[in-house]
Design a protein around this motif. Structure first.
Motif, PDB file in Angstrom:
ATOM      1  N   CYS A 148       7.994  12.944  -5.874  1.00 20.84           N
ATOM      2  CA  CYS A 148       8.044  12.960  -4.410  1.00 20.84           C
ATOM      3  C   CYS A 148       8.022  11.545  -3.839  1.00 20.84           C
ATOM      4  CB  CYS A 148       6.872  13.753  -3.832  1.00 20.84           C
ATOM      5  SG  CYS A 148       7.018  15.535  -4.070  1.00 20.84           S
ATOM      6  N   ILE A 149       7.326  10.641  -4.489  1.00 21.63           N
ATOM      7  CA  ILE A 149       7.248   9.262  -3.992  1.00 21.63           C
ATOM      8  C   ILE A 149       8.638   8.654  -3.917  1.00 21.63           C
ATOM      9  CG2 ILE A 149       6.413   6.939  -4.541  1.00 21.63           C
ATOM     10  CD1 ILE A 149       3.878   8.361  -5.719  1.00 21.63           C
ATOM     11  N   ASN A 150       9.469   8.893  -4.925  1.00 20.86           N
ATOM     12  CA  ASN A 150      10.837   8.359  -4.959  1.00 20.86           C
ATOM     13  C   ASN A 150      11.850   9.305  -4.330  1.00 20.86           C
ATOM     14  OD1 ASN A 150      10.311   5.944  -6.191  1.00 20.86           O
ATOM     15  ND2 ASN A 150      10.671   6.698  -8.238  1.00 20.86           N
ATOM     16  N   TYR A 151      11.384  10.423  -3.798  1.00 26.17           N
ATOM     17  CA  TYR A 151      12.248  11.454  -3.210  1.00 26.17           C
ATOM     18  C   TYR A 151      13.207  12.031  -4.258  1.00 26.17           C
ATOM     19  CZ  TYR A 151      14.214  13.964   0.783  1.00 26.17           C
ATOM     20  OH  TYR A 151      14.610  14.944   1.659  1.00 26.17           O
ATOM     21  N   ARG A 160      11.896  -0.482  -4.654  1.00 24.04           N
ATOM     22  CA  ARG A 160      10.598  -1.140  -4.883  1.00 24.04           C
ATOM     23  C   ARG A 160       9.701  -0.376  -5.838  1.00 24.04           C
ATOM     24  NH1 ARG A 160       8.109  -3.323   0.353  1.00 24.04           N
ATOM     25  NH2 ARG A 160       6.844  -4.250  -1.275  1.00 24.04           N
ATOM     26  N   THR A 161      10.170   0.733  -6.392  1.00 25.68           N
ATOM     27  CA  THR A 161       9.361   1.528  -7.313  1.00 25.68           C
ATOM     28  C   THR A 161      10.145   1.793  -8.587  1.00 25.68           C
ATOM     29  OG1 THR A 161      10.143   3.606  -6.353  1.00 25.68           O
ATOM     30  CG2 THR A 161       8.104   2.696  -5.448  1.00 25.68           C
ATOM     31  N   ALA A 162       9.440   2.211  -9.612  1.00 27.93           N
ATOM     32  CA  ALA A 162      10.084   2.577 -10.877  1.00 27.93           C
ATOM     33  C   ALA A 162       9.231   3.636 -11.556  1.00 27.93           C
ATOM     34  CB  ALA A 162      10.240   1.370 -11.780  1.00 27.93           C
ATOM     35  N   MET A 163       9.875   4.473 -12.348  1.00 26.86           N
ATOM     36  CA  MET A 163       9.165   5.519 -13.080  1.00 26.86           C
ATOM     37  C   MET A 163       9.598   5.498 -14.535  1.00 26.86           C
ATOM     38  SD  MET A 163       9.291   8.786 -10.485  1.00 26.86           S
ATOM     39  CE  MET A 163       8.401   9.820 -11.616  1.00 26.86           C
ATOM     40  N   VAL A 164       8.650   5.765 -15.407  1.00 27.44           N
ATOM     41  CA  VAL A 164       8.953   5.998 -16.817  1.00 27.44           C
ATOM     42  C   VAL A 164       8.693   7.481 -17.036  1.00 27.44           C
ATOM     43  CG1 VAL A 164       8.397   5.444 -19.202  1.00 27.44           C
ATOM     44  CG2 VAL A 164       8.241   3.673 -17.440  1.00 27.44           C
ATOM     45  N   MET A 212       0.836  -1.189   0.000  1.00 26.19           N
ATOM     46  CA  MET A 212       0.000   0.000   0.000  1.00 26.19           C
ATOM     47  C   MET A 212       0.878   1.248   0.000  1.00 26.19           C
ATOM     48  SD  MET A 212      -3.045   1.032   2.523  1.00 26.19           S
ATOM     49  CE  MET A 212      -3.060   2.654   3.189  1.00 26.19           C
ATOM     50  N   LEU A 213       0.412   2.267  -0.673  1.00 24.29           N
ATOM     51  CA  LEU A 213       1.091   3.560  -0.722  1.00 24.29           C
ATOM     52  C   LEU A 213       0.172   4.615  -0.129  1.00 24.29           C
ATOM     53  CD1 LEU A 213       3.301   5.536  -1.773  1.00 24.29           C
ATOM     54  CD2 LEU A 213       1.968   5.663  -3.883  1.00 24.29           C
ATOM     55  N   GLU A 214       0.734   5.389   0.796  1.00 29.27           N
ATOM     56  CA  GLU A 214      -0.064   6.456   1.390  1.00 29.27           C
ATOM     57  C   GLU A 214       0.792   7.710   1.545  1.00 29.27           C
ATOM     58  OE1 GLU A 214      -3.335   6.995   4.912  1.00 29.27           O
ATOM     59  OE2 GLU A 214      -1.923   5.344   5.035  1.00 29.27           O
ATOM     60  N   LEU A 215       0.306   8.804   0.993  1.00 28.98           N
ATOM     61  CA  LEU A 215       0.934  10.110   1.158  1.00 28.98           C
ATOM     62  C   LEU A 215       0.007  10.954   2.020  1.00 28.98           C
ATOM     63  CD1 LEU A 215       1.986  10.847  -2.539  1.00 28.98           C
ATOM     64  CD2 LEU A 215       3.403   9.897  -0.731  1.00 28.98           C
ATOM     65  N   LYS A 216       0.585  11.686   2.979  1.00 27.88           N
ATOM     66  CA  LYS A 216      -0.217  12.553   3.846  1.00 27.88           C
ATOM     67  C   LYS A 216       0.383  13.948   3.891  1.00 27.88           C
ATOM     68  CE  LYS A 216      -2.191   9.167   6.984  1.00 27.88           C
ATOM     69  NZ  LYS A 216      -2.327   8.722   8.366  1.00 27.88           N
ATOM     70  N   ASP A 217      -0.446  14.921   3.572  1.00 26.80           N
ATOM     71  CA  ASP A 217      -0.124  16.342   3.709  1.00 26.80           C
ATOM     72  C   ASP A 217       1.203  16.715   3.028  1.00 26.80           C
ATOM     73  OD1 ASP A 217      -0.893  18.894   4.512  1.00 26.80           O
ATOM     74  OD2 ASP A 217       0.293  18.778   6.346  1.00 26.80           O
ATOM     75  N   TYR A 270       9.032  13.353   5.346  1.00 24.12           N
ATOM     76  CA  TYR A 270       9.854  14.032   4.341  1.00 24.12           C
ATOM     77  C   TYR A 270      10.809  15.068   4.938  1.00 24.12           C
ATOM     78  CZ  TYR A 270       7.468  11.949   0.333  1.00 24.12           C
ATOM     79  OH  TYR A 270       6.986  11.069  -0.603  1.00 24.12           O
ATOM     80  N   GLN A 271      10.455  15.661   6.076  1.00 24.77           N
ATOM     81  CA  GLN A 271      11.347  16.631   6.703  1.00 24.77           C
ATOM     82  C   GLN A 271      12.580  15.975   7.314  1.00 24.77           C
ATOM     83  OE1 GLN A 271       8.450  18.724   9.249  1.00 24.77           O
ATOM     84  NE2 GLN A 271       9.056  20.557   8.124  1.00 24.77           N
TER      85      GLN A 271
END
Length: 158
Positions: free
Chosen positions: A46-49, A81-85, A1-6, A67-68
């Motif tokens: 942002c997910i991959n920083y 564990r992630t990848a982007m195109v 699961m992926l969760e981003l908050k604020d 993130y801080q």
């Protein structure tokens, strides 16, 4: 699961992300749509920083990070564990298609060259680029470049 908050991020005085919340369960398919310049790609970075939010948190399965206070170990665990195109494909011009797909397997995942080659060839076949494996990016069409990026993303088993 992926969760981003604020999640918040600004470039200078321009606020690009202002308190974004997102929850994606395993198996969900999510589309992020909107006009050009509204922060869609920035949110994904942002997910991959790759873009550094000023605040917010991310949870990816058991990995949790503020993130801080980004922890190098957590960032690396998420990236593994992630990848982007990317829209611009971001292939290395001095590498063949095969080398471009093998690169993250060898450099990031520390696989042997033989294992990386086997995986890369399988993914190139999967996207219909086996015949172009020894070609350089300058010899490819836009669609072939896109499929190279897709093969590279799939190869790392995100």
């Amino acid at each position: 699961m992926l969760e981003l908050k604020d999640v918040k991020l600004s470039y200078g005085s321009t606020q690009v992300l202002n308190g974004v919340n997102l929850s994606v369960k395993r198996g969900d398919v999510v589309s992020i749509i909107g006009p050009s310049g509204t922060g869609k790609t920035t949110l994904l970075k942002c997910i991959n920083y790759l873009a550094k939010p000023s605040s917010g948190t991310i949870a990816f399965d058991q990995i949790r990070m503020d993130y801080q206070r980004a922890d190098k170990t957590a960032v690396q665990a998420i990236r593994l564990r992630t990848a982007m195109v990317f829209q611009q494909f971001n292939v290395f011009k001095n590498m063949t298609v095969l080398q471009n797909v093998m690169d993250p397997l060898v450099v990031v995942q520390r696989k042997s060259t033989d294992e990386a080659r086997e995986i890369a060839l399988r993914e190139l076949d999967r996207v219909g680029l086996s015949a172009k494996r020894d070609s350089y990016p300058s010899q490819l069409s836009g669609g072939q470049l896109q499929r190279t990026g897709i093969a590279r993303a799939l190869a790392v088993r995100p």
